[in-house]
Design a protein around this motif. Structure first.
Motif, PDB file in Angstrom:
ATOM      1  N   TYR A   7      -4.408  19.654  49.132  1.00  0.00           N
ATOM      2  CA  TYR A   7      -5.591  20.487  49.143  1.00  0.00           C
ATOM      3  C   TYR A   7      -6.445  20.203  50.369  1.00  0.00           C
ATOM      4  CZ  TYR A   7      -9.913  22.573  47.476  1.00  0.00           C
ATOM      5  OH  TYR A   7     -11.035  23.339  47.350  1.00  0.00           O
ATOM      6  N   PHE A   8      -6.573  18.900  50.661  1.00  0.00           N
ATOM      7  CA  PHE A   8      -7.432  18.579  51.793  1.00  0.00           C
ATOM      8  C   PHE A   8      -6.692  18.577  53.120  1.00  0.00           C
ATOM      9  CE2 PHE A   8     -11.437  17.929  49.921  1.00  0.00           C
ATOM     10  CZ  PHE A   8     -11.149  17.679  48.601  1.00  0.00           C
TER      11      PHE A   8
ATOM     12  N   VAL B  82     -15.674  23.085  40.946  1.00  0.00           N
ATOM     13  CA  VAL B  82     -14.598  22.909  41.933  1.00  0.00           C
ATOM     14  C   VAL B  82     -14.819  23.841  43.125  1.00  0.00           C
ATOM     15  CG1 VAL B  82     -12.144  23.244  42.349  1.00  0.00           C
ATOM     16  CG2 VAL B  82     -12.908  22.055  40.294  1.00  0.00           C
ATOM     17  N   PHE B  85     -18.125  22.951  44.980  1.00  0.00           N
ATOM     18  CA  PHE B  85     -17.990  21.775  45.832  1.00  0.00           C
ATOM     19  C   PHE B  85     -17.222  22.128  47.091  1.00  0.00           C
ATOM     20  CE2 PHE B  85     -15.101  18.440  47.298  1.00  0.00           C
ATOM     21  CZ  PHE B  85     -16.042  17.613  47.866  1.00  0.00           C
ATOM     22  N   TYR B  86     -16.137  22.874  46.917  1.00  0.00           N
ATOM     23  CA  TYR B  86     -15.311  23.223  48.058  1.00  0.00           C
ATOM     24  C   TYR B  86     -16.144  23.968  49.108  1.00  0.00           C
ATOM     25  CZ  TYR B  86     -11.611  24.731  50.958  1.00  0.00           C
ATOM     26  OH  TYR B  86     -10.831  24.918  52.054  1.00  0.00           O
ATOM     27  N   TYR B  90     -17.341  22.789  52.787  1.00  0.00           N
ATOM     28  CA  TYR B  90     -16.974  23.624  53.931  1.00  0.00           C
ATOM     29  C   TYR B  90     -18.219  23.981  54.743  1.00  0.00           C
ATOM     30  CZ  TYR B  90     -15.564  27.690  56.588  1.00  0.00           C
ATOM     31  OH  TYR B  90     -15.351  28.570  57.598  1.00  0.00           O
ATOM     32  N   PHE B 176      -7.855  11.977  51.754  1.00  0.00           N
ATOM     33  CA  PHE B 176      -8.021  11.947  50.309  1.00  0.00           C
ATOM     34  C   PHE B 176      -8.767  10.697  49.858  1.00  0.00           C
ATOM     35  CE2 PHE B 176      -6.518  10.493  46.159  1.00  0.00           C
ATOM     36  CZ  PHE B 176      -7.052  11.511  45.392  1.00  0.00           C
ATOM     37  N   PHE B 179     -12.372  10.951  50.495  1.00  0.00           N
ATOM     38  CA  PHE B 179     -13.000  11.821  49.500  1.00  0.00           C
ATOM     39  C   PHE B 179     -13.182  11.080  48.182  1.00  0.00           C
ATOM     40  CE2 PHE B 179     -11.903  14.451  45.784  1.00  0.00           C
ATOM     41  CZ  PHE B 179     -13.056  15.203  45.705  1.00  0.00           C
ATOM     42  N   TRP B 180     -12.101  10.419  47.734  1.00  0.00           N
ATOM     43  CA  TRP B 180     -12.080   9.849  46.389  1.00  0.00           C
ATOM     44  C   TRP B 180     -12.960   8.600  46.273  1.00  0.00           C
ATOM     45  CZ3 TRP B 180     -10.537  12.083  42.104  1.00  0.00           C
ATOM     46  CH2 TRP B 180     -10.347  11.304  40.952  1.00  0.00           C
TER      47      TRP B 180
END
Lengths: 282, 266
Positions: A7-8, B82, B85-86, B90, B176, B179-180
């Motif tokens: 996704y990223f 979801v 947030f996206y 962006y 990732f 982000f996480w």
């Protein structure tokens, strides 16, 4: 997990998410606008472009009259909300001290509480045998119950004001709250009278919030079709109600879409105008 | 303070009190009538009972509509957070000019009268032959609350320093991982607030739902239908329960906001 990583990583998802929003917001709006140029043929929709719906709107006086009446209704609701809401926001921002957030919260909670219930209960408050009439009678202020409150324009206005009032208080409060107390003190030191301090210092700073709230109230009052229908009686025949009935029993979707396009047009103009004005004020 | 100012202060304090009372009057009455009976327009003070609440279990239709509302609210929260947030991410990171346009589109359903959002989706679903159901209601609610969710998350993202993510990358985190382990813990509260708010709004949404609902009913639609015949005690009881739920949600949101603000200050 792999799904999230991808996704990223990939830009396909950027593209997809744009598509989703455009698909769910812009295309429905476009299809609704194009529907306004179609006509209805019994139960079938005739996909031939024509201006018949707009012509009907202009020719049938009832539609324009209803539109004007609804705009006046929404304006009345808006100004009532301003007159009642502004002092409240002002009180919260300046005098409520440490209670201001508690009171603000108390004003926010009803906003999320059932819309239908509020309308239903307003009926039993305003009605012929309702709470207001009973209280007035209890104190011997009236002999016969008043019919002033239900099934007319007044009841629509009162109910909409009760429902929409928090929408004007919240943004006005947030912009009034930004005023540092020492600015007001400075204006007094410079010789302002209380009214002048309000007119030249407090009011301009709180103005943007007031405008945002007013626009929300106006647009929501303009498009509401449930409140007028349920408490308005014969005068509940507002523009929103006509649009809704064209999608229900009357089954004339294209004509309903045409009327709604006019509503859309008015709303967009108001939003753009406000945007322009608030930018100019900055 | 001058005398005049004192006088205005008291006057608007009284006005504030009256307005709070007026806003709560319909709500208090509903709760009241779920406990007490009336006869010939007079309240019977000795008729207190909580029977309607226990009888609510047998009201299949009301319970089903409540479950439908919870379902719609739940899925709406997931979708809107979801997507919200996206888009917030962006909008925050991108430098393209498209992003202003994107924000404008996201805000459209929120700013326009709900009737327009409702019927434009109705027409769209008809044209693509998608039958109306609870899922079409979810789509309607999602695009309606998206603007609020987007704005809350974006506001939070804008308080973060750009160096936060950069240092995560410098220390060798993958996109990732960054982000996480870095971004998500920092914006967690704003996601929760946005989700709770979306749920609260979805629970009571009526104007858009009315266009998009098929044969099922959500709770506000059930109330709308019941209104013609008058509310039974059980309906009042269900209203009271939902009012408790919404009050709890709003208080929860307020507590989280005030707590997280304190954390920023210290």
């Amino acid at each position: 997990m792999n799904f999230l990583i991808n996704y990223f990583k990939s830009s396909i998802w950027t593209f997809l998410s744009f598509t989703v929003v455009i698909l769910l917001i812009l295309i429905p709006l476009a299809s609704f606008l194009s529907y306004s140029f179609f006509t209805v043929d019994g139960l079938e929709i005739n996909h031939q472009l024509s201006l018949a719906n707009y012509k009907e709107f202009l020719v049938g006086k009832i539609y324009i009259n209803t539109l004007i009446r609804t705009i006046f209704l929404a304006l009345t609701v808006m100004f009532s909300c301003i007159f009642l809401g502004y002092p409240v926001a002002y009180f919260l921002a300046r005098y409520a001290g440490r209670f201001k957030y508690v009171i603000l919260l108390m004003l926010i909670i009803p906003l999320f509480m059932s819309y239908i219930i509020k309308i239903y209960m307003m009926r039993s408050i305003l009605g012929y045998a309702g709470l207001i009439n009973k209280v007035l009678k209890m104190f011997d202020l009236i002999e016969k119950p008043l019919e002033f409150f239900l099934w007319n324009q007044n009841s629509v206005i009162i109910t909409l004001v009760i429902i929409l009032l928090p929408l004007i208080i919240i943004p006005t409060f947030t912009s009034l709250e930004k005023i540092p107390p020492n600015i007001i003190e400075a204006s007094f030191d410079l010789g302002c009278k209380p009214f002048q301090a309000f007119r030249y210092v407090i009011f301009p700073i709180g103005f943007p919030g007031l405008v945002v709230g007013s626009i929300f109230v106006f647009i929501l009052a303009l498009g509401d079709f449930i409140t007028p229908q349920l408490v308005g009686g014969t005068s509940g025949f507002t523009f929103g109600k006509i649009i809704y009935s064209n999608f229900g029993l009357a089954f004339n979707w294209p004509f309903g879409a045409a009327l709604a396009s006019i509503l859309l047009f008015i709303s967009v103009i108001i939003i753009l105008l406000t945007n322009y004005l608030t930018n100019k004020l900055k | 303070m001058t005398k005049l100012e004192n006088l205005t202060k008291y006057l608007i304090a009284i006005l504030t009190g009256l307005i709070v009372a007026a806003l709560y009057a319909p709500i208090v009455m509903t709760i009241f009538f779920s406990f007490y009976k009336t006869r010939k327009g007079m309240v019977k003070w000795d008729s207190f009972s909580y029977e309607p609440y226990t009888k609510l279990i047998f009201e299949k239709q009301i319970l089903e509509s409540l479950l439908n509302s919870l379902y719609v609210g739940g899925i709406t929260v997931i979708c809107s957070v979801v997507i919200g947030f996206y888009f917030a991410n962006y909008y925050h990171t991108s430098k393209s000019k498209m992003k202003e346009f994107l924000q404008f589109i996201i805000f459209l359903p929120f700013l326009l009268p709900p009737i327009i959002t409702g019927l434009s989706l109705l027409i769209f679903f008809r044209e693509i032959n998608l039958p109306r159901s609870l899922n079409t209601v979810v789509i309607g609610h999602t695009i309606f609350v998206l603007a609020i969710v987007f704005k809350i998350i974006l506001n939070k993202l804008e308080t973060l320093k750009p160096s936060l993510m950069e240092s995560a990358y410098d220390l060798g985190a993958s996109k990732f991982q960054a982000f996480w382990y870095v971004l998500l813990p920092n914006i967690k509260l704003s996601l929760i607030i946005a989700g709770l708010l979306a749920f609260t709004i979805s629970l009571d949404e009526t104007l858009i739902t009315l266009f998009l609902i098929g044969n099922d009913t959500t709770w506000p639609i059930k109330l709308w239908a019941k209104m013609r015949v008058g509310f039974s005690k059980q309906v009042n009881a269900s209203v009271t329960l939902i009012l408790i739920l919404t009050t709890f949600l709003v208080l929860l949101i307020a507590t989280i906001i005030s707590k997280s603000e304190k954390r920023i200050l210290h």
